[in-house]
Design a protein around this motif. Structure first.
Motif, PDB file in Angstrom:
ATOM      1  N   GLN A   6       0.826  -1.205   0.000  1.00  0.00           N
ATOM      2  CA  GLN A   6       0.000   0.000   0.000  1.00  0.00           C
ATOM      3  C   GLN A   6       0.867   1.265   0.000  1.00  0.00           C
ATOM      4  N   ILE A   7       1.963   1.226   0.768  1.00  0.00           N
ATOM      5  CA  ILE A   7       2.853   2.395   0.825  1.00  0.00           C
ATOM      6  C   ILE A   7       3.512   2.634  -0.535  1.00  0.00           C
ATOM      7  N   PHE A   8       4.036   1.545  -1.115  1.00  0.00           N
ATOM      8  CA  PHE A   8       4.687   1.694  -2.421  1.00  0.00           C
ATOM      9  C   PHE A   8       3.690   2.111  -3.490  1.00  0.00           C
ATOM     10  N   ALA A   9       2.460   1.598  -3.405  1.00  0.00           N
ATOM     11  CA  ALA A   9       1.449   1.966  -4.392  1.00  0.00           C
ATOM     12  C   ALA A   9       1.090   3.437  -4.274  1.00  0.00           C
ATOM     13  N   ALA A  10       1.010   3.939  -3.037  1.00  0.00           N
ATOM     14  CA  ALA A  10       0.685   5.352  -2.823  1.00  0.00           C
ATOM     15  C   ALA A  10       1.778   6.261  -3.384  1.00  0.00           C
ATOM     16  N   ILE A  11       3.049   5.792  -3.294  1.00  0.00           N
ATOM     17  CA  ILE A  11       4.160   6.591  -3.815  1.00  0.00           C
ATOM     18  C   ILE A  11       4.250   6.491  -5.342  1.00  0.00           C
ATOM     19  N   ALA A  12       4.085   5.261  -5.844  1.00  0.00           N
ATOM     20  CA  ALA A  12       4.293   5.034  -7.275  1.00  0.00           C
ATOM     21  C   ALA A  12       3.128   5.505  -8.131  1.00  0.00           C
ATOM     22  N   ALA A  13       1.895   5.486  -7.583  1.00  0.00           N
ATOM     23  CA  ALA A  13       0.710   5.808  -8.389  1.00  0.00           C
ATOM     24  C   ALA A  13       0.794   7.189  -9.046  1.00  0.00           C
ATOM     25  N   PRO A  14       1.085   8.270  -8.295  1.00  0.00           N
ATOM     26  CA  PRO A  14       1.145   9.586  -8.974  1.00  0.00           C
ATOM     27  C   PRO A  14       2.296   9.686  -9.972  1.00  0.00           C
ATOM     28  N   ILE A  15       3.414   8.983  -9.688  1.00  0.00           N
ATOM     29  CA  ILE A  15       4.542   9.023 -10.615  1.00  0.00           C
ATOM     30  C   ILE A  15       4.177   8.330 -11.920  1.00  0.00           C
ATOM     31  N   VAL A  16       3.586   7.147 -11.806  1.00  0.00           N
ATOM     32  CA  VAL A  16       3.178   6.408 -12.997  1.00  0.00           C
ATOM     33  C   VAL A  16       2.105   7.171 -13.762  1.00  0.00           C
ATOM     34  N   ALA A  17       1.166   7.803 -13.035  1.00  0.00           N
ATOM     35  CA  ALA A  17       0.106   8.578 -13.687  1.00  0.00           C
ATOM     36  C   ALA A  17       0.691   9.748 -14.473  1.00  0.00           C
ATOM     37  N   HIS A  18       1.681  10.417 -13.884  1.00  0.00           N
ATOM     38  CA  HIS A  18       2.312  11.549 -14.577  1.00  0.00           C
ATOM     39  C   HIS A  18       3.015  11.072 -15.845  1.00  0.00           C
ATOM     40  N   ILE A  19       3.727   9.947 -15.759  1.00  0.00           N
ATOM     41  CA  ILE A  19       4.419   9.408 -16.926  1.00  0.00           C
ATOM     42  C   ILE A  19       3.415   9.007 -18.000  1.00  0.00           C
ATOM     43  N   TRP A  20       2.312   8.393 -17.581  1.00  0.00           N
ATOM     44  CA  TRP A  20       1.304   7.952 -18.541  1.00  0.00           C
ATOM     45  C   TRP A  20       0.664   9.133 -19.256  1.00  0.00           C
ATOM     46  N   VAL A  21       0.382  10.200 -18.500  1.00  0.00           N
ATOM     47  CA  VAL A  21      -0.209  11.392 -19.119  1.00  0.00           C
ATOM     48  C   VAL A  21       0.772  12.018 -20.113  1.00  0.00           C
ATOM     49  N   SER A  22       2.067  12.046 -19.750  1.00  0.00           N
ATOM     50  CA  SER A  22       3.055  12.610 -20.663  1.00  0.00           C
ATOM     51  C   SER A  22       3.208  11.770 -21.922  1.00  0.00           C
ATOM     52  N   ILE A  23       2.943  10.465 -21.818  1.00  0.00           N
ATOM     53  CA  ILE A  23       3.051   9.589 -22.987  1.00  0.00           C
ATOM     54  C   ILE A  23       1.885   9.809 -23.941  1.00  0.00           C
ATOM     55  N   ILE A  24       0.659   9.866 -23.392  1.00  0.00           N
ATOM     56  CA  ILE A  24      -0.524   9.942 -24.251  1.00  0.00           C
ATOM     57  C   ILE A  24      -0.833  11.372 -24.694  1.00  0.00           C
TER      58      ILE A  24
ATOM     59  N   ILE B  35      10.325   0.647 -11.507  1.00  0.00           N
ATOM     60  CA  ILE B  35      10.201  -0.783 -11.203  1.00  0.00           C
ATOM     61  C   ILE B  35      11.448  -1.280 -10.469  1.00  0.00           C
ATOM     62  N   PHE B  36      12.618  -0.832 -10.938  1.00  0.00           N
ATOM     63  CA  PHE B  36      13.858  -1.226 -10.268  1.00  0.00           C
ATOM     64  C   PHE B  36      13.897  -0.696  -8.835  1.00  0.00           C
ATOM     65  N   GLY B  37      13.445   0.549  -8.634  1.00  0.00           N
ATOM     66  CA  GLY B  37      13.432   1.126  -7.295  1.00  0.00           C
ATOM     67  C   GLY B  37      12.509   0.384  -6.352  1.00  0.00           C
ATOM     68  N   ILE B  38      11.320   0.004  -6.853  1.00  0.00           N
ATOM     69  CA  ILE B  38      10.383  -0.751  -6.015  1.00  0.00           C
ATOM     70  C   ILE B  38      10.987  -2.101  -5.628  1.00  0.00           C
ATOM     71  N   GLY B  39      11.598  -2.771  -6.606  1.00  0.00           N
ATOM     72  CA  GLY B  39      12.235  -4.056  -6.297  1.00  0.00           C
ATOM     73  C   GLY B  39      13.376  -3.919  -5.316  1.00  0.00           C
ATOM     74  N   LEU B  40      14.177  -2.867  -5.474  1.00  0.00           N
ATOM     75  CA  LEU B  40      15.292  -2.642  -4.552  1.00  0.00           C
ATOM     76  C   LEU B  40      14.788  -2.339  -3.144  1.00  0.00           C
ATOM     77  N   ALA B  41      13.722  -1.512  -3.049  1.00  0.00           N
ATOM     78  CA  ALA B  41      13.180  -1.191  -1.731  1.00  0.00           C
ATOM     79  C   ALA B  41      12.577  -2.423  -1.067  1.00  0.00           C
ATOM     80  N   THR B  42      11.900  -3.272  -1.839  1.00  0.00           N
ATOM     81  CA  THR B  42      11.326  -4.496  -1.281  1.00  0.00           C
ATOM     82  C   THR B  42      12.421  -5.423  -0.773  1.00  0.00           C
ATOM     83  N   THR B  43      13.505  -5.543  -1.540  1.00  0.00           N
ATOM     84  CA  THR B  43      14.630  -6.374  -1.103  1.00  0.00           C
ATOM     85  C   THR B  43      15.252  -5.832   0.172  1.00  0.00           C
ATOM     86  N   ALA B  44      15.406  -4.495   0.248  1.00  0.00           N
ATOM     87  CA  ALA B  44      15.972  -3.874   1.448  1.00  0.00           C
ATOM     88  C   ALA B  44      15.072  -4.102   2.658  1.00  0.00           C
TER      89      ALA B  44
END
Length: 205
Positions: A16-34, A184-193
């Motif tokens: 839930q924490i990672f989703a809350a952090i990643a959601a606005p970042i992914v949304a911004h990237i998606w908007v910039s793509i489309i 994606i790499f950051g989320i995986g690294l944080a989960t491993t940590a």
């Protein structure tokens, strides 16, 4: 929050924490793509030097060059070419493009042909004005002259200034794709940590 509190957090809570952090970042990237916007880029493709026999260039219609050849008594005349490539990678037209040279080239040509106008500033800066360049459209700008060709000082449009890029035949991933991979790499690294820290805390607690 202590290390023990972090260790006691469930995987669902971390997700839930990672989703809350990643959601606005992914949304911004998606908007910039489309989002439809222009992406004007340009590069210097080639430069070449020709040595043309003076007898071939010594034509009756070129009196200025004839006088130079006779004065210098040259066997060959030196010509230089320079080629630039312009591309709108975006999905919207690039508007009001200005290509600014530090001085006027002796000869220049566009291919494929496009509509343009020219302006000469009081300081002798030579400007080529192009109203629009459509999405995924491109053109070549070729220079030819006896002297060193002028350099492009700036290339600007309504969306701002664009800078010289290195020309490459190899396709490169876009910035948006690189950003998603980094997330994606950051989320995986944080989960491993997180799991590593929890394991260490449990071992020494």
């Amino acid at each position: 929050m202590t290390y023990q509190d972090l260790a006691q957090m469930s995987l669902a809570q971390w997700i839930q924490i990672f989703a809350a952090i990643a959601a606005p970042i992914v949304a911004h990237i998606w908007v910039s793509i489309i989002k439809k916007k222009p992406a004007l880029i340009w590069t210097a493709r080639h430069q070449f030097f020709f040595l043309v026999p003076a007898s071939d260039a010594n034509t009756p219609n070129d009196t200025e060059q004839n006088s130079e050849v006779e004065a210098d008594n040259l066997d060959f005349i030196h010509y230089q070419t320079m080629g630039f490539f312009f591309l709108n990678k975006g999905r919207a037209s690039a508007l009001n493009i200005e290509i600014i040279f530090n001085f006027k080239p002796e000869h220049f040509e566009f291919w494929p042909p496009i509509a343009y106008e020219t302006t000469l500033n009081p300081d002798n800066r030579f400007i080529i004005n192009i109203d629009r360049l459509g999405p995924k459209s491109n053109f070549n700008l070729e220079l030819l002259g006896r002297r060193d060709p002028p350099k492009i000082v700036r290339v600007i449009s309504e969306d701002g200034e664009t800078y010289l890029r290195e020309f490459s035949f190899e396709p490169k991933p876009s910035n948006a794709i690189l950003a998603v991979c980094i997330i994606i790499f950051g989320i995986g690294l944080a989960t491993t940590a997180y799991f590593t820290a929890g394991l260490i805390i449990n071992l020494f607690s």
